[in-house]
Design an enzyme around this catalytic site. Sequence first.
Site, short mmCIF file in Angstrom:
data_model
loop_
_atom_site.label_atom_id
_atom_site.label_comp_id
_atom_site.label_asym_id
_atom_site.label_seq_id
_atom_site.Cartn_x
_atom_site.Cartn_y
_atom_site.Cartn_z
CE LYS A 15 -4.26 -1.95 1.30
NZ LYS A 15 -5.43 -2.11 2.10
CE LYS A 67 -13.01 -5.75 1.87
NZ LYS A 67 -13.55 -6.46 2.99
CE LYS A 70 -6.54 -9.82 -0.49
NZ LYS A 70 -6.96 -9.77 0.89
#
Length: 334
Positions: free
Chosen positions: A115, A200, A197
């Site tokens: 991130k 969302k 993966k």
Amino acid sequence: MEEKRKVIFSGIKPSGDLTLGNYIGAIKNWVKLQDEYDCYFCVVDLHAITVRQEPKDLRQRTLEILSIYIASGIDPDKNTLFIQSHVPVHSEAAWLLNCYTYMGELSRMTQYKDKSQKLGDSISAGLFNYPVLMAADILIYNADLVPVGKDQKQHLEIARDIAERFNNIYSPTFVIPDAYIPTEGAKIMDLQDASKKMSKSEENPNGYILIMDPPEVIRKKVSRAVTDSLGIVKYSDEQPGVKNLINILSVLTKASPEEIEKNYEGKGYAQFKSDVAEAIIKELEPIQTKVKELMANKSYLEEIYKKGAEKANYVSMKTLRKMQKKIGLIPISK
Ligand code: AMP
Ligand code: TRP
């Protein structure tokens, strides 16, 4: 005397709509654990705000996740279902534990590294400290087991390290938690790029299936799932797209990957994909109906999360008091 059941804690953050990955990797397994363990299932809203959230959406999703827990078969009478921000001990214990956590170990977390690469210097301090809050979540209930997907393994290791450090400095305070990672479905991959993966937060919606996606959307997304040009339904690392679909079908139908390979011998991908889509719809449709009913009954949801918060508050407060005492903070009598 009744033997004390082992404690389980787990949570999902309301930072986006839940995917089939969350369902197979987390919730579906929780349902199986509820009879054997003393379970705390939390909607970890304080984790979600490590990235900016629209207040209205955050409220809606928090309640939707609680509804999904219940609709998937987690019994609110048998388990403690609650919302993280309703139990202030989480934040308070996280502060204390921050003081027993090293910058070095936090900077080694892969989720943080990924991130921070994307966000640069404007990454929030909350994202850096995220694993400490997660450690607090787990340790204040003295959880023995934490059922999570594979991606959370590293966060669980740091929770263990923090717990051991605290126990060593003072005296045994926390139970050292173990990760409980399912063997099947531990990692459901993106339908468009099977090296990532299913998540969302992915930009391309064709890469994920949402728990609340309507049947026609599920059919469309599965039919567009990236496979390969081999045309053989085979469970192999050389065919990651097909392997992922086999995994999904296997978890949902309880057929082994070998059985699935056999069933589709000589059949190509069209029939296979269509069956995968129907298996997903069969699993999710009843859950979707129940979620819609629950979301229309806010007072029932409130009853559940209030009761959950009371129990969670009571149990976690005892651990917090212990921590404070050992650290040397002055107790105040009630
Ligand atoms: P999160 O959505 O990051 O809050 O994750 C909630 C839970 O779902 C965690 O236990 C994750 O490990 C699990 N999870 C999320 N995405 C996947 C996935 N694609 N496959 C398997 N488990 C997942
Ligand atoms: N960090 C977890 C995730 O992103 C969510 C989470 C927060 C969690 N606290 C937890 C999971 C405690 C298990 C236990 O998936």
